[in-house]
Design an enzyme around this catalytic site. Structure first.
Site: not given
Ligand code: SF4
Length: 471
Positions: A5, A34, A110-111, A256
């Site tokens: 995210c 996201g 986020n995670g 990436y």
């Protein structure tokens, strides 16, 4: 392979300044992290309190002009989501909101909290009622429980205490009434950065969010750091756990996930990817007509290979950027169709050419197989596939939706076998040492778990995933 995210939080130093449109533009810049849902929560001291809006889809589809106007407030947080924990549905979108006593709390995360199942069960047993299956709701109730148990309303103390029981990776922005608290996990796995613009302090997952706002980058969060803004200055606290925890920045952010124009932990992602291309040429010098990327994330590495080799850079695959998710396709035939929908070959650039094709990684191998087929059909004479990440041989337990070990092609095949499967003339994976050199961060401070199975923590084989990690 999908990332987690993106998060943004903005604190206005001047109570007359609205932050909502800046959050909106910040989320746009983080859209690559996201695409399933987007949400903003703001708080205004002028009597309107908390405002909140979430929706499914891209930022531009979720928020229309009047919605941003209606979200005006002097502090706020935003989130774009790709589901890793919790299903893809509106109830799972963030920021997640809860209220208790005099507190209005919104969380964007986020995670992956890998012991969230266990924590959720504990909270349910204590009488907490959940409306979603997300980590963020677990975090909200942990804050509430800690507040009630410890009888403190000091949010830094509450977060310090919660960090002791959280296992996994997390970068958080938390709106607590008119204040923002932001936190990076003790291993620093997920990126989190801070900037300033005139009357605002801004935190975000990546520096690209600051560029769009015209804000000045200040610094990365330290692993385990809690930042909050009181008296119009940056206040910082490092949680105790960070002192005993190994740093473990996710290597895949550089390879990436992150945008190439972001800077993470002092390293420009674009430069890292250029380095990867140069290293690939050193390790696999191929005599070819053209170097081509699999767009978009491999473009800088292909440029790096081209510069190092002197072989012209070219484009042979044109990406349709308006195609959404395709991984849910159940059959190989449908997946191939989906790849073709995303990547169209440029026959004039491919026919009768010896090609070095650069890609960032191979996970299941199915996408690479389809791409090679497309290039062959377009008349490519030779295809030499060079990969900017060592073989992915193990799953990620820290929040990256990847694949199980059974599905990872490199976990079950040698490089030669993968070369045969893909039908390429040669296949080269960058070595781990060359990748670490390209990133420029000591291997001891990186998470490399999915390529060397050396996870930042021990993984007892007989335990559930959520009890594996003890940071
Ligand atoms: S296991 Fe791989 S994808 Fe997961 S956090 Fe570590 S380096 Fe990143």
């Amino acid at each position: 392979m999908k990332d987690k995210c993106g998060i943004v939080g903005i604190h206005s130093k001047d109570s007359s300044k609205d932050v909502s449109s800046y959050i909106y533009y910040g989320l746009h810049a983080l859209q690559h992290r996201g695409q399933e849902s987007a949400g903003i929560a703001t708080y205004s001291d002028n009597g309107n309190g908390l405002k909140h809006y979430c929706g499914m889809g891209l930022v531009a589809d979720v928020f229309k002009d009047n919605q941003i106007d209606e979200l005006n407030g002097e502090v706020g947080i935003g989130h774009v989501r790709y589901s890793t924990t919790g299903q893809s549905k509106l109830e799972s979108s963030q920021p997640f909101i809860t209220t208790f006593d005099d507190f209005v709390i919104a969380i964007a995360h986020n995670g992956d909290i890998i012991n969230s199942k266990h924590l959720r069960k504990e909270l349910i047993d204590e009488g907490y009622e959940f409306i979603s299956d997300t980590d963020s709701e677990v975090l909200c109730y942990l804050i509430k429980r800690e507040y009630e148990n410890s009888k403190t309303n000091d949010m830094v103390e509450i977060l310090e205490n919660i960090s002791e029981i959280l296992l996994g990776s997390y970068s958080l922005v938390i709106l607590v009434n008119e204040d923002i608290y932001a936190m990076r996990d003790p291993a620093g796995m997920k990126p989190l950065v801070i900037a300033e613009k005139d009357d605002f302090y801004i935190v975000a997952s990546e520096t690209v969010a600051f560029d769009v706002m015209g804000a000045n980058f200040i610094r990365d969060f330290e692993p385990g750091e809690i930042v909050y803004f009181k008296d119009n200055k940056i206040n910082s606290h490092i949680v105790k756990k960070a002192k005993t925890c190994q740093k473990a920045h996710c290597m895949f952010e550089y390879v990436y996930f992150a945008r190439p124009d972001s800077v993470i932990d002092g390293k420009t992602v674009y430069q890292v990817r250029l380095n990867i291309g140069k290293e690939l040429y050193k390790e696999f010098p191929i005599d070819a007509d053209v170097v081509m990327p699999v767009p978009d994330s491999s473009i800088p590495a292909a440029i790096g290979y081209s510069r190092a080799s002197g072989i012209p850079y070219g484009e042979g695959l044109i990406k349709n950027r308006y195609v959404g998710r395709t991984f849910i396709m159940p059959t190989q035939e449908e997946r191939e169709l989906a790849v073709k929908l995303k990547m169209n070959p440029l026959v004039s650039e491919l026919k009768d050419k010896k090609i070095v094709l650069i890609d960032d990684s191979i996970v299941r191998g199915t996408t690479s197989e389809s791409l090679i087929e497309i290039l062959k059909e377009a008349g490519a004479k030779e295809i030499h596939l060079m990969i900017g990440c060592p073989p992915v041989i193990a799953p990620c337990y820290y929040g990256v939706a990847m694949a199980s070990k059974d599905e990872l092609v490199a976990a079950n095949n040698t490089v030669d076998e993968i070369k045969e499967k893909l039908g390429v003339d040669s296949l080269g994976y960058i070595s781990l040492d060359a990748l670490i050199d390209s990133i420029g961060i000591s291997s001891e401070d990186l998470c490399l778990g999915c390529v060397n199975e050396d996870y930042p923590t021990e993984i007892p084989k007989d335990l559930e995933v959520e009890t594996y990690y003890k940071f």
